[in-house]
Motif scaffolding. Structure first.
Motif, PDB file in Angstrom:
ATOM      1  N   GLN A  90     -25.416  28.043  15.141  1.00 37.80           N
ATOM      2  CA  GLN A  90     -25.446  28.550  16.517  1.00 37.80           C
ATOM      3  C   GLN A  90     -26.564  27.897  17.322  1.00 37.80           C
ATOM      4  O   GLN A  90     -26.374  27.541  18.491  1.00 37.80           O
ATOM      5  N   LEU A  91     -27.718  27.748  16.685  1.00 38.60           N
ATOM      6  CA  LEU A  91     -28.869  27.146  17.373  1.00 38.60           C
ATOM      7  C   LEU A  91     -28.577  25.696  17.747  1.00 38.60           C
ATOM      8  O   LEU A  91     -28.918  25.242  18.847  1.00 38.60           O
ATOM      9  N   ALA A  92     -27.928  24.977  16.860  1.00 34.62           N
ATOM     10  CA  ALA A  92     -27.582  23.582  17.125  1.00 34.62           C
ATOM     11  C   ALA A  92     -26.584  23.482  18.281  1.00 34.62           C
ATOM     12  O   ALA A  92     -26.697  22.615  19.154  1.00 34.62           O
ATOM     13  N   LYS A  93     -25.602  24.402  18.301  1.00 32.41           N
ATOM     14  CA  LYS A  93     -24.621  24.404  19.387  1.00 32.41           C
ATOM     15  C   LYS A  93     -25.277  24.761  20.717  1.00 32.41           C
ATOM     16  O   LYS A  93     -24.924  24.207  21.758  1.00 32.41           O
ATOM     17  N   LEU A  94     -26.229  25.697  20.670  1.00 29.31           N
ATOM     18  CA  LEU A  94     -26.924  26.109  21.889  1.00 29.31           C
ATOM     19  C   LEU A  94     -27.684  24.938  22.498  1.00 29.31           C
ATOM     20  O   LEU A  94     -27.600  24.687  23.701  1.00 29.31           O
ATOM     21  N   LYS A  95     -28.428  24.220  21.677  1.00 24.77           N
ATOM     22  CA  LYS A  95     -29.237  23.111  22.176  1.00 24.77           C
ATOM     23  C   LYS A  95     -28.391  21.903  22.567  1.00 24.77           C
ATOM     24  O   LYS A  95     -28.756  21.144  23.459  1.00 24.77           O
ATOM     25  N   GLY A  96     -27.249  21.747  21.911  1.00 25.21           N
ATOM     26  CA  GLY A  96     -26.435  20.564  22.160  1.00 25.21           C
ATOM     27  C   GLY A  96     -25.340  20.749  23.192  1.00 25.21           C
ATOM     28  O   GLY A  96     -24.644  19.784  23.537  1.00 25.21           O
ATOM     29  N   TYR A  97     -25.198  21.982  23.707  1.00 22.85           N
ATOM     30  CA  TYR A  97     -24.098  22.241  24.635  1.00 22.85           C
ATOM     31  C   TYR A  97     -24.280  21.468  25.939  1.00 22.85           C
ATOM     32  O   TYR A  97     -25.379  21.381  26.495  1.00 22.85           O
ATOM     33  N   LYS A  98     -23.187  20.914  26.449  1.00 19.95           N
ATOM     34  CA  LYS A  98     -23.196  20.211  27.734  1.00 19.95           C
ATOM     35  C   LYS A  98     -21.828  20.354  28.384  1.00 19.95           C
ATOM     36  O   LYS A  98     -20.795  20.264  27.709  1.00 19.95           O
ATOM     37  N   VAL A  99     -21.828  20.584  29.675  1.00 24.55           N
ATOM     38  CA  VAL A  99     -20.572  20.679  30.418  1.00 24.55           C
ATOM     39  C   VAL A  99     -20.051  19.266  30.658  1.00 24.55           C
ATOM     40  O   VAL A  99     -20.675  18.480  31.379  1.00 24.55           O
ATOM     41  N   THR A 100     -18.945  18.918  30.047  1.00 26.24           N
ATOM     42  CA  THR A 100     -18.353  17.591  30.193  1.00 26.24           C
ATOM     43  C   THR A 100     -16.855  17.713  30.456  1.00 26.24           C
ATOM     44  O   THR A 100     -16.235  18.729  30.142  1.00 26.24           O
ATOM     45  N   GLY A 101     -16.284  16.659  31.015  1.00 30.04           N
ATOM     46  CA  GLY A 101     -14.848  16.635  31.278  1.00 30.04           C
ATOM     47  C   GLY A 101     -14.389  17.762  32.177  1.00 30.04           C
ATOM     48  O   GLY A 101     -13.249  18.228  32.073  1.00 30.04           O
ATOM     49  N   ALA A 102     -15.266  18.185  33.092  1.00 33.32           N
ATOM     50  CA  ALA A 102     -15.008  19.394  33.878  1.00 33.32           C
ATOM     51  C   ALA A 102     -13.846  19.233  34.857  1.00 33.32           C
ATOM     52  O   ALA A 102     -13.009  20.132  34.983  1.00 33.32           O
ATOM     53  N   VAL A 103     -13.781  18.111  35.562  1.00 35.90           N
ATOM     54  CA  VAL A 103     -12.732  17.927  36.572  1.00 35.90           C
ATOM     55  C   VAL A 103     -11.355  17.916  35.932  1.00 35.90           C
ATOM     56  O   VAL A 103     -10.443  18.625  36.372  1.00 35.90           O
ATOM     57  N   GLU A 104     -11.192  17.141  34.868  1.00 35.92           N
ATOM     58  CA  GLU A 104      -9.897  17.066  34.209  1.00 35.92           C
ATOM     59  C   GLU A 104      -9.487  18.422  33.639  1.00 35.92           C
ATOM     60  O   GLU A 104      -8.331  18.829  33.739  1.00 35.92           O
ATOM     61  N   ALA A 105     -10.459  19.145  33.047  1.00 34.52           N
ATOM     62  CA  ALA A 105     -10.156  20.455  32.464  1.00 34.52           C
ATOM     63  C   ALA A 105      -9.759  21.463  33.534  1.00 34.52           C
ATOM     64  O   ALA A 105      -8.788  22.213  33.374  1.00 34.52           O
ATOM     65  N   ALA A 106     -10.489  21.497  34.635  1.00 30.49           N
ATOM     66  CA  ALA A 106     -10.198  22.446  35.712  1.00 30.49           C
ATOM     67  C   ALA A 106      -8.873  22.123  36.391  1.00 30.49           C
ATOM     68  O   ALA A 106      -8.088  23.019  36.698  1.00 30.49           O
ATOM     69  N   CYS A 107      -8.609  20.843  36.603  1.00 28.85           N
ATOM     70  CA  CYS A 107      -7.354  20.460  37.248  1.00 28.85           C
ATOM     71  C   CYS A 107      -6.173  20.708  36.326  1.00 28.85           C
ATOM     72  O   CYS A 107      -5.088  21.079  36.781  1.00 28.85           O
ATOM     73  N   GLY A 108      -6.384  20.533  35.018  1.00 27.25           N
ATOM     74  CA  GLY A 108      -5.322  20.803  34.064  1.00 27.25           C
ATOM     75  C   GLY A 108      -4.955  22.268  34.044  1.00 27.25           C
ATOM     76  O   GLY A 108      -3.785  22.640  33.929  1.00 27.25           O
ATOM     77  N   ALA A 109      -5.967  23.132  34.199  1.00 26.34           N
ATOM     78  CA  ALA A 109      -5.718  24.570  34.244  1.00 26.34           C
ATOM     79  C   ALA A 109      -5.002  24.957  35.528  1.00 26.34           C
ATOM     80  O   ALA A 109      -4.249  25.934  35.563  1.00 26.34           O
ATOM     81  N   ASN A 110      -5.215  24.175  36.592  1.00 24.41           N
ATOM     82  CA  ASN A 110      -4.548  24.469  37.864  1.00 24.41           C
ATOM     83  C   ASN A 110      -3.041  24.255  37.777  1.00 24.41           C
ATOM     84  O   ASN A 110      -2.264  24.926  38.446  1.00 24.41           O
ATOM     85  N   GLY A 111      -2.647  23.267  36.960  1.00 25.74           N
ATOM     86  CA  GLY A 111      -1.229  22.946  36.885  1.00 25.74           C
ATOM     87  C   GLY A 111      -0.758  22.311  38.188  1.00 25.74           C
ATOM     88  O   GLY A 111      -1.524  21.679  38.912  1.00 25.74           O
ATOM     89  N   ALA A 112       0.495  22.477  38.502  1.00 27.20           N
ATOM     90  CA  ALA A 112       1.048  21.942  39.746  1.00 27.20           C
ATOM     91  C   ALA A 112       0.856  22.982  40.850  1.00 27.20           C
ATOM     92  O   ALA A 112       1.649  23.903  41.002  1.00 27.20           O
ATOM     93  N   LEU A 113      -0.209  22.828  41.615  1.00 26.86           N
ATOM     94  CA  LEU A 113      -0.514  23.801  42.659  1.00 26.86           C
ATOM     95  C   LEU A 113       0.477  23.696  43.810  1.00 26.86           C
ATOM     96  O   LEU A 113       0.873  22.617  44.221  1.00 26.86           O
ATOM     97  N   LYS A 114       0.840  24.837  44.326  1.00 26.88           N
ATOM     98  CA  LYS A 114       1.683  24.901  45.513  1.00 26.88           C
ATOM     99  C   LYS A 114       1.035  25.846  46.505  1.00 26.88           C
ATOM    100  O   LYS A 114       0.642  26.961  46.155  1.00 26.88           O
ATOM    101  N   ILE A 115       0.893  25.402  47.708  1.00 30.23           N
ATOM    102  CA  ILE A 115       0.274  26.217  48.748  1.00 30.23           C
ATOM    103  C   ILE A 115       1.348  26.756  49.673  1.00 30.23           C
ATOM    104  O   ILE A 115       2.080  26.003  50.310  1.00 30.23           O
ATOM    105  N   GLU A 116       1.469  28.070  49.707  1.00 34.04           N
ATOM    106  CA  GLU A 116       2.463  28.688  50.568  1.00 34.04           C
ATOM    107  C   GLU A 116       1.927  28.816  51.987  1.00 34.04           C
ATOM    108  O   GLU A 116       0.739  29.014  52.209  1.00 34.04           O
ATOM    109  N   ASN A 117       2.821  28.706  52.943  1.00 36.49           N
ATOM    110  CA  ASN A 117       2.428  28.891  54.338  1.00 36.49           C
ATOM    111  C   ASN A 117       2.284  30.379  54.624  1.00 36.49           C
ATOM    112  O   ASN A 117       3.266  31.087  54.803  1.00 36.49           O
ATOM    113  N   LYS A 118       1.029  30.829  54.631  1.00 34.15           N
ATOM    114  CA  LYS A 118       0.779  32.244  54.886  1.00 34.15           C
ATOM    115  C   LYS A 118       0.762  32.502  56.390  1.00 34.15           C
ATOM    116  O   LYS A 118       0.759  31.581  57.203  1.00 34.15           O
ATOM    117  N   GLN A 119       0.759  33.758  56.750  1.00 37.72           N
ATOM    118  CA  GLN A 119       0.727  34.109  58.158  1.00 37.72           C
ATOM    119  C   GLN A 119      -0.543  33.552  58.790  1.00 37.72           C
ATOM    120  O   GLN A 119      -1.650  33.849  58.364  1.00 37.72           O
TER     121      GLN A 119
END
Length: 367
Positions: free
Chosen positions: A141-170
């Motif tokens: 756990q200590l090794a993971k704590l010290k070695g943790y780094k946020v990487t590949g964030a854009v690809e991961a976040a966009c992958g979770a978004n999937g095919a976004l569709k924006i509806e025309n709201k009022q």
């Protein structure tokens, strides 16, 4: 309720109680100063890979409202509050925060001194942390704590978004003006935060479509847009070398460009500027910004841990906005191309400025 321990990279340990999803978590610990909008915080892709601490002491008053959460998955690793409201009161509420976090698989921690924890972050800066069921960490756990780094964030976040569709709201506001805005075809380039930006642009009347993060500049130009909006998103902007290269290509196409958040940083990097990691970032709905060449100031909504270095701007760019608290870059105007960017969420004045850039030069307007 089960005891949980928040163990920081600095060595500090905070004891609290578990709520939400049952599980341990490791991530980059940050704090948000927003007094409202916790559902938007929980769904914001800019928190990818992070453990989010709310400085406001009571969270969950208006419960869980799926419509306010937005599409896609939750991107943060865990959620920390002082107290959570177990009996919310709001006519739109669909349940309490505990049930909501369980559904979204987000571990929660409450009952700790969030003021003391915030001071710890302010003093030592953003750091890694782990939520554990025991106060003592194993070597692994200590090794993971010290070695943790946020990487590949854009690809991961966009992958979770999937095919976004924006509806025309009022649409709100002057109907004639909004109808006039609908002739402007705007492509939102998705770096993780496309949904929120596209929703704002759609509500202003623009005709919006979304391009994936890995699309080329030429494919975006082939859509014949009146303008391109670069969205916000998570992570270190310097990781995205391919995107930066495509933004450079886009800037040669003489199409109006408007960038927000991560998009603002990527556009600056494409023009030779540098970015830096902030000591503890700007996160909340109460960030003060002022215009560089006037006496005007206003309060903005922000969520970022990196910023453009003002002194690194080349002769083709000038800082237009700065943060009142620390003087960091909040906006840039570009010379020789129709482009500008901001670090904060856009207001009506900013959207009108983007419209002005597209007026007169758009041969691809919707008929």
């Amino acid at each position: 309720m089960q005891d949980l321990y928040l163990i920081l990279e600095s060595g500090a340990v905070f004891k609290g109680k578990a709520f939400g999803y049952d599980g341990e978590a490791i991530g980059e610990l940050v704090f948000s100063t927003g007094m409202t909008g916790y559902l938007e915080t929980l769904s914001d892709p800019a928190y990818y890979g992070q453990i989010v601490l709310q400085t406001f002491p009571l969270i969950g008053n208006y419960g869980a409202i799926s419509e306010d959460f937005g599409p896609g998955a939750a991107h943060l690793k865990a959620y920390i509050v002082r107290d959570w409201c177990q009996e919310p009161s709001n006519f739109r509420s669909e349940g309490n925060l505990d049930s909501f976090l369980r559904k979204k698989k987000i571990p929660g921690l409450f009952g700790i001194d969030t003021r003391k924890l915030t001071r710890e972050i302010r003093e030592h800066g953003t750091m890694n942390a782990i939520i554990s069921k025991t106060p003592e960490l194993t070597k692994d756990q200590l090794a993971k704590l010290k070695g943790y780094k946020v990487t590949g964030a854009v690809e991961a976040a966009c992958g979770a978004n999937g095919a976004l569709k924006i509806e025309n709201k009022q649409l709100k506001g002057n109907a004639a003006a909004l109808s006039e805005n609908s002739k402007f075809n705007v492509v939102v380039w998705d770096f993780g935060g496309a949904y929120r930006l596209a929703e704002v642009l759609t509500q202003y009347g623009f005709n919006v479509s979304i391009a994936k993060f890995d699309e080329t500049a030429q494919k975006i130009i082939d859509r014949k847009p009146c303008g391109v909006a670069l969205s916000g998103g998570p992570g270190d902007p310097t990781e995205n070398s391919k995107i930066i290269s495509e933004i450079k290509a886009l800037c040669k196409k003489d199409v109006p460009i408007f960038a927000v958040g991560l998009g603002h940083q990527l556009l600056a990097l494409a023009h030779g500027a540098k970015t830096q990691k902030l000591h503890f970032g700007h996160r909340g709905a109460n960030q003060a910004v002022k215009e560089v060449n006037s006496t005007r100031a206003f309060v903005s909504t922000q969520n970022h841990g990196y910023a453009v270095v003002p002194g690194s701007l080349k002769s083709n760019a000038v800082m237009s906005h700065e943060n009142v608290n620390d003087g960091t870059c909040e906006g840039i105007e570009y010379k020789g191309i129709p482009a500008f960017s901001i670090q904060f969420d856009p207001n009506e004045e900013i959207l009108e400025k983007f419209k002005t850039l597209m007026e007169g030069g758009c041969t691809n307007a919707a008929q």
